[in-house]
Design an enzyme around this catalytic site. Sequence first.
Site, PDB file in Angstrom:
ATOM      1  CD  GLU A  86      -2.920  -1.173   0.111  1.00  0.00           C
ATOM      2  OE1 GLU A  86      -3.081  -0.123  -0.553  1.00  0.00           O
ATOM      3  OE2 GLU A  86      -3.524  -2.239  -0.127  1.00  0.00           O
TER       4      GLU A  86
ATOM      5  CB  CYS B 241      -6.433  -2.896   6.087  1.00  0.00           C
ATOM      6  SG  CYS B 241      -6.620  -4.648   6.476  1.00  0.00           S
TER       7      CYS B 241
ATOM      8  CG  HIS C 219      -4.491  -5.245   1.784  1.00  0.00           C
ATOM      9  ND1 HIS C 219      -4.728  -3.892   1.674  1.00  0.00           N
ATOM     10  CD2 HIS C 219      -5.366  -5.707   2.724  1.00  0.00           C
ATOM     11  CE1 HIS C 219      -5.696  -3.566   2.510  1.00  0.00           C
ATOM     12  NE2 HIS C 219      -6.106  -4.628   3.156  1.00  0.00           N
TER      13      HIS C 219
HETATM   14  N1  PCA Z   1      -8.420  -7.068   6.064  1.00  0.00           N
HETATM   15  C1  PCA Z   1      -9.417  -6.029   6.255  1.00  0.00           C
HETATM   16  C2  PCA Z   1      -9.472  -5.786   7.745  1.00  0.00           C
HETATM   17  C3  PCA Z   1      -8.732  -6.919   8.359  1.00  0.00           C
HETATM   18  C4  PCA Z   1      -8.046  -7.593   7.248  1.00  0.00           C
HETATM   19  O1  PCA Z   1      -7.242  -8.521   7.362  1.00  0.00           O
HETATM   20  C5  PCA Z   1      -9.157  -4.786   5.436  1.00  0.00           C
HETATM   21  O2  PCA Z   1      -8.624  -4.916   4.313  1.00  0.00           O
HETATM   22  O3  PCA Z   1      -9.481  -3.689   5.861  1.00  0.00           O
END
Ligand code: PCA
Length: 215
Positions: A84, A146, A170
């Site tokens: 990100e 997240c 992610h």
């Molecule tokens: N993914 C979610 C919240 C917790 C996770 O592992 C997100 O992308 O916000």
Amino acid sequence: MMSKLLLSGFEAFLGNAINPTEAIVSTLDGREIGGAGALTVTGTILPVDFQHGFERLLAAYRRVQPDIVLMLGLAAGRPSISVERVAINCDDSAPDNAGRAAHGSLIDPDGADGYFSTLPIERIVRALKDHGYPAVISNSAGTYLCNHVMYAMLNHIRATHAQVRAGFVHVPASHELAVSAASASSSATPMPSWSQRDLNAAIEIALEVLAEELV
Ligand code: PCA
């Protein structure tokens, strides 16, 4: 001197039976990365809860006093590791695990609109691809937990003038999650997935980049 890295993952949430970031974090917790134990890893798992998710991360941050914070989350449906670039000052989402949804509220009314990751995101993507793992830079961490913890962590670091680098990655679904999602739904299209072993190995490569670049 040995540097410290705080590695966070999340518990399962919404319709996902498991969160593969939990297994990544438990695999890498306590590991030493880089030559001569340059970087030691402390893992922590966060609740998917707008009220308590960042609280838990901040408690670990204060206890560990890391030089680097790498936060992990599941992005089921994305086919690649996404590193990100930015977190925004906005919660807007489906309910968290405590049943609270968000509707476009500010995370910190006094905070900046957004913060850029302070990790070497291009270098991480390049290293992952060099090792054969699909990876991209992502320009949105969403507006759920997240993005929330990434924003709140960078906001805290900025407000306290701490010399700490932080960012978010992610990961795609694991095969185990994809199989459980396919049995729970009638959809003919399975979610893209990786083996848990590849997910663990990819994040270890990201940690090696951090050990080389930042320590
Ligand atoms: N993914 C979610 C919240 C917790 C996770 O592992 C997100 O992308 O916000």
